[in-house]
Scaffold this motif. Structure first.
Motif, PDB file in Angstrom:
ATOM      1  N   ARG A   1      -9.163 -56.218  20.621  1.00 25.78           N
ATOM      2  CA  ARG A   1      -9.731 -55.308  21.620  1.00 25.78           C
ATOM      3  C   ARG A   1      -9.787 -53.877  21.093  1.00 25.78           C
ATOM      4  NH1 ARG A   1      -4.824 -54.560  25.991  1.00 25.78           N
ATOM      5  NH2 ARG A   1      -3.127 -55.278  24.677  1.00 25.78           N
ATOM      6  N   THR A   2     -10.762 -53.148  21.594  1.00 25.98           N
ATOM      7  CA  THR A   2     -10.897 -51.745  21.236  1.00 25.98           C
ATOM      8  C   THR A   2      -9.809 -50.950  21.943  1.00 25.98           C
ATOM      9  OG1 THR A   2     -13.287 -51.994  21.017  1.00 25.98           O
ATOM     10  CG2 THR A   2     -12.441 -49.750  21.274  1.00 25.98           C
ATOM     11  N   VAL A   3      -9.106 -50.120  21.200  1.00 35.53           N
ATOM     12  CA  VAL A   3      -7.989 -49.346  21.752  1.00 35.53           C
ATOM     13  C   VAL A   3      -8.523 -48.034  22.320  1.00 35.53           C
ATOM     14  CG1 VAL A   3      -5.790 -48.237  21.239  1.00 35.53           C
ATOM     15  CG2 VAL A   3      -6.414 -50.385  20.104  1.00 35.53           C
TER      16      VAL A   3
ATOM     17  N   SER B   1      -6.551 -45.455  23.737  1.00 33.06           N
ATOM     18  CA  SER B   1      -5.546 -44.406  23.923  1.00 33.06           C
ATOM     19  C   SER B   1      -5.985 -43.086  23.297  1.00 33.06           C
ATOM     20  CB  SER B   1      -4.205 -44.829  23.307  1.00 33.06           C
ATOM     21  OG  SER B   1      -4.234 -44.688  21.901  1.00 33.06           O
TER      22      SER B   1
ATOM     23  N   SER C   1      -4.417 -54.253  17.053  1.00 35.81           N
ATOM     24  CA  SER C   1      -5.431 -54.103  18.108  1.00 35.81           C
ATOM     25  C   SER C   1      -5.089 -54.958  19.321  1.00 35.81           C
ATOM     26  CB  SER C   1      -6.820 -54.475  17.572  1.00 35.81           C
ATOM     27  OG  SER C   1      -7.042 -55.870  17.590  1.00 35.81           O
TER      28      SER C   1
ATOM     29  N   GLY D   1      -2.802 -53.316  21.566  1.00 34.40           N
ATOM     30  CA  GLY D   1      -3.380 -52.186  22.292  1.00 34.40           C
ATOM     31  C   GLY D   1      -2.830 -50.836  21.866  1.00 34.40           C
ATOM     32  N   ILE D   2      -2.280 -50.758  20.650  1.00 35.33           N
ATOM     33  CA  ILE D   2      -1.704 -49.506  20.144  1.00 35.33           C
ATOM     34  C   ILE D   2      -2.683 -48.865  19.165  1.00 35.33           C
ATOM     35  CG2 ILE D   2       0.191 -48.507  18.796  1.00 35.33           C
ATOM     36  CD1 ILE D   2       2.028 -50.562  20.084  1.00 35.33           C
ATOM     37  N   GLY D   3      -2.889 -47.556  19.302  1.00 35.51           N
ATOM     38  CA  GLY D   3      -3.988 -46.897  18.597  1.00 35.51           C
ATOM     39  C   GLY D   3      -3.648 -46.209  17.300  1.00 35.51           C
TER      40      GLY D   3
ATOM     41  N   ILE E   1      -8.834 -47.516  15.974  1.00 36.09           N
ATOM     42  CA  ILE E   1      -7.429 -47.432  15.568  1.00 36.09           C
ATOM     43  C   ILE E   1      -7.294 -46.440  14.418  1.00 36.09           C
ATOM     44  CG2 ILE E   1      -5.499 -48.695  14.526  1.00 36.09           C
ATOM     45  CD1 ILE E   1      -6.498 -51.171  16.042  1.00 36.09           C
TER      46      ILE E   1
END
Length: 267
Positions: free
Chosen positions: A121-123, A125, A212, A215-217, A238
């Motif tokens: 998934r695209t992050v 944050s 990814s 969910g951490i950028g 990211i």
């Protein structure tokens, strides 16, 4: 207490001398995951924090999304089996692990497997961090790598904020170390806002995809990236920072998360 190492008698040769000593080596352990009574996968890992490893692995494989999807989980270390019960049907492994070429975020990047296309998934944050904080976190990360210092045979992965390391795991497998992080996050219902991952190994496409899925950028590593990992990092929003060593580092993608205002720039 879980240890993950064993002792081994050996001969240490240095220059012109030979010495009989007892050394500490990393333990290698096969773990087979059974889901709803069916064999799903066997992994080779360090026999510590196995519940976190299994939960994180199942999440990165798209089998579960949260603890709500797990009816039960039990680990039998004597036999090397993990037993999982879930309400979700198992995927068709022939399709789940099939090489699949597809686009990423409308672009022409290739995922290796169908499950990566489904779960990456695209992050989104907007977390930012200063270069000196990156250096501080890497120093703290390496200082806490006790199992690596004792054996030289494991990888390390940690979750941190700007202020310091929050949790750190070790494993003989670099992917396993990341899965343990993810499993810990899911098990303890951690929020990923304002988090950064610190990693001891190379930034490969597989490593980047695991980040990814968490969910951490922002990913910091003391090692090098690969080109496919950087292509995916660009598309999945990211920030990939490699070769974090002392006051040096290379920012490869999404530099907007690294606060560069106080630094001199040269052409």
């Amino acid at each position: 207490m879980e240890k993950g190492t064993v002792t081994w008698d050996m001969i240490k040769i240095h220059q012109q001398t030979a010495e009989n000593i007892t050394d500490e080596v990393a333990e290698e352990f096969p773990l087979t995951i059974m889901i709803n009574g069916e064999e799903f996968a066997t992994m080779v890992c360090s026999p510590i924090h196995l519940e976190e490893l299994v939960i994180g692995y199942l999440a990165t494989e798209g089998i579960i999304r949260s603890m709500k999807d797990l009816h039960s989980i039990s680990i039998d270390k004597d036999t090397g089996f993990a037993y999982v019960e879930t309400g979700k049907p198992l995927p068709d492994l022939a399709v789940h692990q099939k090489r699949w070429i597809g686009s990423c975020c409308g672009k022409s990047r290739a995922f290796y497997f169908q499950n990566d296309a489904n779960t990456a998934r695209t992050v989104m944050s907007h977390f930012t961090i200063k270069p000196e904080q990156c250096s501080y976190l890497m120093d703290q990360f390496q200082g806490a790598a006790q199992m690596f210092q004792r054996t030289g045979g494991v990888h390390q992965a940690a979750i941190a904020t700007n202020d310091g390391i929050e949790i750190q795991f070790a494993d003989i497998g670099r992917h396993n170390a990341l899965d343990k992080l993810y499993g810990y996050m899911i098990k303890n219902r951690w929020k990923v806002k304002d988090k950064v991952i610190i990693f001891s190994g190379r930034i490969s496409s597989e490593v980047l995809l695991k980040v990814s899925k968490m969910g951490i950028g922002c990913l910091l590593s003391k090692s090098a990236p690969t080109n496919l990992a950087l292509q995916l990092a660009e598309d999945l929003n990211i920030t990939a920072v490699g070769f974090v060593r002392g006051e040096r580092m290379n920012v490869y993608t999404h530099s907007e998360r690294i606060e560069l205002d106080s630094l001199k720039t040269t052409e």
